[in-house]
Each structure stands twice: as structure tokens, then as C-alpha cells.
Design a protein around this motif. Sequence first.
Motif, PDB file in Angstrom:
ATOM      1  N   LYS A  26      -4.854  -0.071  -4.346  1.00 19.59           N
ATOM      2  CA  LYS A  26      -4.953   0.376  -2.960  1.00 19.59           C
ATOM      3  C   LYS A  26      -6.381   0.198  -2.428  1.00 19.59           C
ATOM      4  O   LYS A  26      -6.584  -0.148  -1.256  1.00 19.59           O
ATOM      5  CB  LYS A  26      -4.497   1.833  -2.847  1.00 19.59           C
ATOM      6  CG  LYS A  26      -3.011   2.004  -3.191  1.00 19.59           C
ATOM      7  CD  LYS A  26      -2.574   3.463  -3.137  1.00 19.59           C
ATOM      8  CE  LYS A  26      -2.241   3.896  -1.737  1.00 19.59           C
ATOM      9  NZ  LYS A  26      -1.524   5.198  -1.705  1.00 19.59           N
ATOM     10  N   TYR A  35       0.836  -1.202   0.000  1.00 19.52           N
ATOM     11  CA  TYR A  35       0.000   0.000   0.000  1.00 19.52           C
ATOM     12  C   TYR A  35       0.875   1.257   0.000  1.00 19.52           C
ATOM     13  O   TYR A  35       0.602   2.228  -0.711  1.00 19.52           O
ATOM     14  CB  TYR A  35      -0.928   0.001   1.213  1.00 19.52           C
ATOM     15  CG  TYR A  35      -1.997   1.074   1.162  1.00 19.52           C
ATOM     16  CD1 TYR A  35      -3.270   0.773   0.696  1.00 19.52           C
ATOM     17  CD2 TYR A  35      -1.727   2.381   1.562  1.00 19.52           C
ATOM     18  CE1 TYR A  35      -4.252   1.757   0.636  1.00 19.52           C
ATOM     19  CE2 TYR A  35      -2.698   3.369   1.497  1.00 19.52           C
ATOM     20  CZ  TYR A  35      -3.963   3.046   1.034  1.00 19.52           C
ATOM     21  OH  TYR A  35      -4.924   4.031   0.957  1.00 19.52           O
ATOM     22  N   GLU A  95      -2.743   8.913   3.905  1.00 19.67           N
ATOM     23  CA  GLU A  95      -3.224   8.933   2.515  1.00 19.67           C
ATOM     24  C   GLU A  95      -3.510  10.358   2.037  1.00 19.67           C
ATOM     25  O   GLU A  95      -4.085  11.159   2.768  1.00 19.67           O
ATOM     26  CB  GLU A  95      -4.502   8.079   2.414  1.00 19.67           C
ATOM     27  CG  GLU A  95      -5.097   7.971   1.033  1.00 19.67           C
ATOM     28  CD  GLU A  95      -4.128   7.414   0.020  1.00 19.67           C
ATOM     29  OE1 GLU A  95      -3.806   8.155  -0.934  1.00 19.67           O
ATOM     30  OE2 GLU A  95      -3.674   6.264   0.193  1.00 19.67           O
ATOM     31  N   LEU A 150      -3.000   3.960   7.613  1.00 25.26           N
ATOM     32  CA  LEU A 150      -2.989   4.136   6.160  1.00 25.26           C
ATOM     33  C   LEU A 150      -3.866   5.318   5.762  1.00 25.26           C
ATOM     34  O   LEU A 150      -3.502   6.118   4.900  1.00 25.26           O
ATOM     35  CB  LEU A 150      -3.474   2.858   5.466  1.00 25.26           C
ATOM     36  CG  LEU A 150      -2.630   1.592   5.670  1.00 25.26           C
ATOM     37  CD1 LEU A 150      -3.283   0.409   4.968  1.00 25.26           C
ATOM     38  CD2 LEU A 150      -1.204   1.792   5.182  1.00 25.26           C
ATOM     39  N   LEU A 185      -9.597   7.506  -1.349  1.00 30.85           N
ATOM     40  CA  LEU A 185      -9.020   6.461  -0.503  1.00 30.85           C
ATOM     41  C   LEU A 185      -9.101   6.843   0.976  1.00 30.85           C
ATOM     42  O   LEU A 185      -9.311   5.984   1.837  1.00 30.85           O
ATOM     43  CB  LEU A 185      -7.572   6.208  -0.903  1.00 30.85           C
ATOM     44  CG  LEU A 185      -7.361   5.507  -2.247  1.00 30.85           C
ATOM     45  CD1 LEU A 185      -5.906   5.555  -2.659  1.00 30.85           C
ATOM     46  CD2 LEU A 185      -7.858   4.061  -2.184  1.00 30.85           C
ATOM     47  N   GLU A 234       2.697   1.709  -3.586  1.00 28.79           N
ATOM     48  CA  GLU A 234       1.890   1.800  -4.811  1.00 28.79           C
ATOM     49  C   GLU A 234       1.163   3.139  -4.925  1.00 28.79           C
ATOM     50  O   GLU A 234       0.850   3.773  -3.924  1.00 28.79           O
ATOM     51  CB  GLU A 234       0.861   0.667  -4.856  1.00 28.79           C
ATOM     52  CG  GLU A 234       1.470  -0.715  -5.069  1.00 28.79           C
ATOM     53  CD  GLU A 234       2.019  -0.893  -6.465  1.00 28.79           C
ATOM     54  OE1 GLU A 234       1.575  -0.189  -7.390  1.00 28.79           O
ATOM     55  OE2 GLU A 234       2.914  -1.751  -6.634  1.00 28.79           O
ATOM     56  N   ARG A 235       0.875   3.522  -6.169  1.00 29.60           N
ATOM     57  CA  ARG A 235       0.076   4.717  -6.433  1.00 29.60           C
ATOM     58  C   ARG A 235      -1.225   4.371  -7.147  1.00 29.60           C
ATOM     59  O   ARG A 235      -2.084   5.228  -7.332  1.00 29.60           O
ATOM     60  CB  ARG A 235       0.883   5.713  -7.281  1.00 29.60           C
ATOM     61  CG  ARG A 235       2.105   6.291  -6.560  1.00 29.60           C
ATOM     62  CD  ARG A 235       1.689   7.171  -5.402  1.00 29.60           C
ATOM     63  NE  ARG A 235       2.828   7.594  -4.587  1.00 29.60           N
ATOM     64  CZ  ARG A 235       3.206   6.989  -3.477  1.00 29.60           C
ATOM     65  NH1 ARG A 235       2.546   5.917  -3.042  1.00 29.60           N
ATOM     66  NH2 ARG A 235       4.242   7.429  -2.765  1.00 29.60           N
TER      67      ARG A 235
END
Length: 260
Positions: free
Chosen positions: A176, A167, A202, A198, A207, A170-171
Amino acid sequence: KTQLGIVKAGSVPDKEKAVKAILDMRQEARTELLYVTIQELEKPDDRIACIRAMGYDMYPHAAPILLKWLRDDDLDVVHAAVVSLEETQSKGAAPALCALWAKAKDAELKKDVLRALGPCGEDDKAARELLMAQAKSADEKLRIAALWSLGFFAADTATKTLLIDTYGKERDLLLKTAILQGMGQSYDAGLAPVVEKLRDEEKNSQLKTLGQLISERLRGTAESVKGRQAFQLVKGLYSRDRVVRNRIKDWGFGGGKGGG
């Protein structure tokens, strides 16, 4: 007519209702008779519709007959059974799903086998190892499916570490989203602090909102986003499915062959 008679000779919508009515009885003998009756249907699409009608979490007792269809000669029948197993969250189905994975060639079926291994895994070691391996797949669909299902195994330290590290690196929005959704669907309250960390780190607003919703779900508090609005946060995970999940259809989204 009896419910089995409707399964045999009724219209497709009536067949689907009769399948659910029989499963609602929770009688093993009737469930076995249901399997025999569906097997005798001449049209594969009728069989598929009946198999897909079983795909709800109140029907885990449909697993013994759904597992039989994993050995069917018709790919669409097999695929319908895999997705229905995922939806019933039938614990203990992982060995049969892993065996199917080993011989499956269809890419969409393989993706859905991985997705079924999360809710059907019940801490199955072989299932977790398969998912951990596929979490590094070069195939994006397989990788996303594996990361999604690994959320159900995140009580395991190595799995949790992989999900957090992936997580963070990654983009990709969909990837995600899959990690957060898997943790949320595990309903493991111990993951709430992980999800909240997370969420707090973020930058993407979608997200961040999903992370908040998953946190609320895991902690059992009132959800700030509900129903169809919550689905908008994760719909990318379902948008290209060949077999549409029942919950998605019940909300009025999607078509797709075999979605019951």
C-alpha cells in the motif's frame, strides 16, 4: 588536471565529483567523451561508481550514455545504469528497459527495471502493459515494484482503477505504501482526490500520514512532514535494495554495492 583526467586517474570520490561537473556543463560532446573515459577504466567498481554518480534528476541528458551500459557484459554495471536511469527520470528510456526485462534473469535487476519504468515511461504503452501484468505477479518484490511504477501511469483509467482496487483489497503495509508513493512521485495533481479518498478510508496511522503528505505534494501545498522524517514513512520500500538510491545515501541511510 581536466575533469576527464580526474575521471581517468583520480580517487573514487574525486571521480564522482568530476562526473557531476562534466554533466553540469550540459555539452553533448563532453558527455560522450565521459562515456569513453569511463569505459576505459580497468576496475569495474570504478565504472560503477561513475555510472551511479549520474543518478540525479538534474541529469536526464545522461540517458544516451546510460542506455549504452544496459548492454554491458557485467551485471553490476547494467544494474547501476538501470538505477541511475530511474533517478534521472530519463523519458524515452522505456523501450530499452523493456528489452532488458525480456532477457534479464537476476531477480533484483528485474525488480529495479520495473521501478525504472515508472519515471522513465512517459506514457509508453508497452511499459504500462508490462507493469500491469507484473502487478499481479506471484513474486512480492516484482508486484510491489510494478504497483509503485504504475502510479506514474495513473492518468490512464484502467491503471487508476487497478491501483484503487488493489489498495482497497490489500492489507500489506509495504504494498500500500508503494501505491501511494508512486502516485506521489508522478506529481499528477489530478490524482489528489484519489489519494485523499484512500487516506480518509485508511485505518493505519502510518499510511494515513503518508496519504496526507502525498495529497499535499500533489496539490503543491506546504508539506506537513519533510526530509528524513518523510523518508521514515517509505523507507521499507528501499531497505533491501542491492543498489542504494543516491537520495537515500545523501540522507545518510544504507550502504549496498554500487550506491554512488
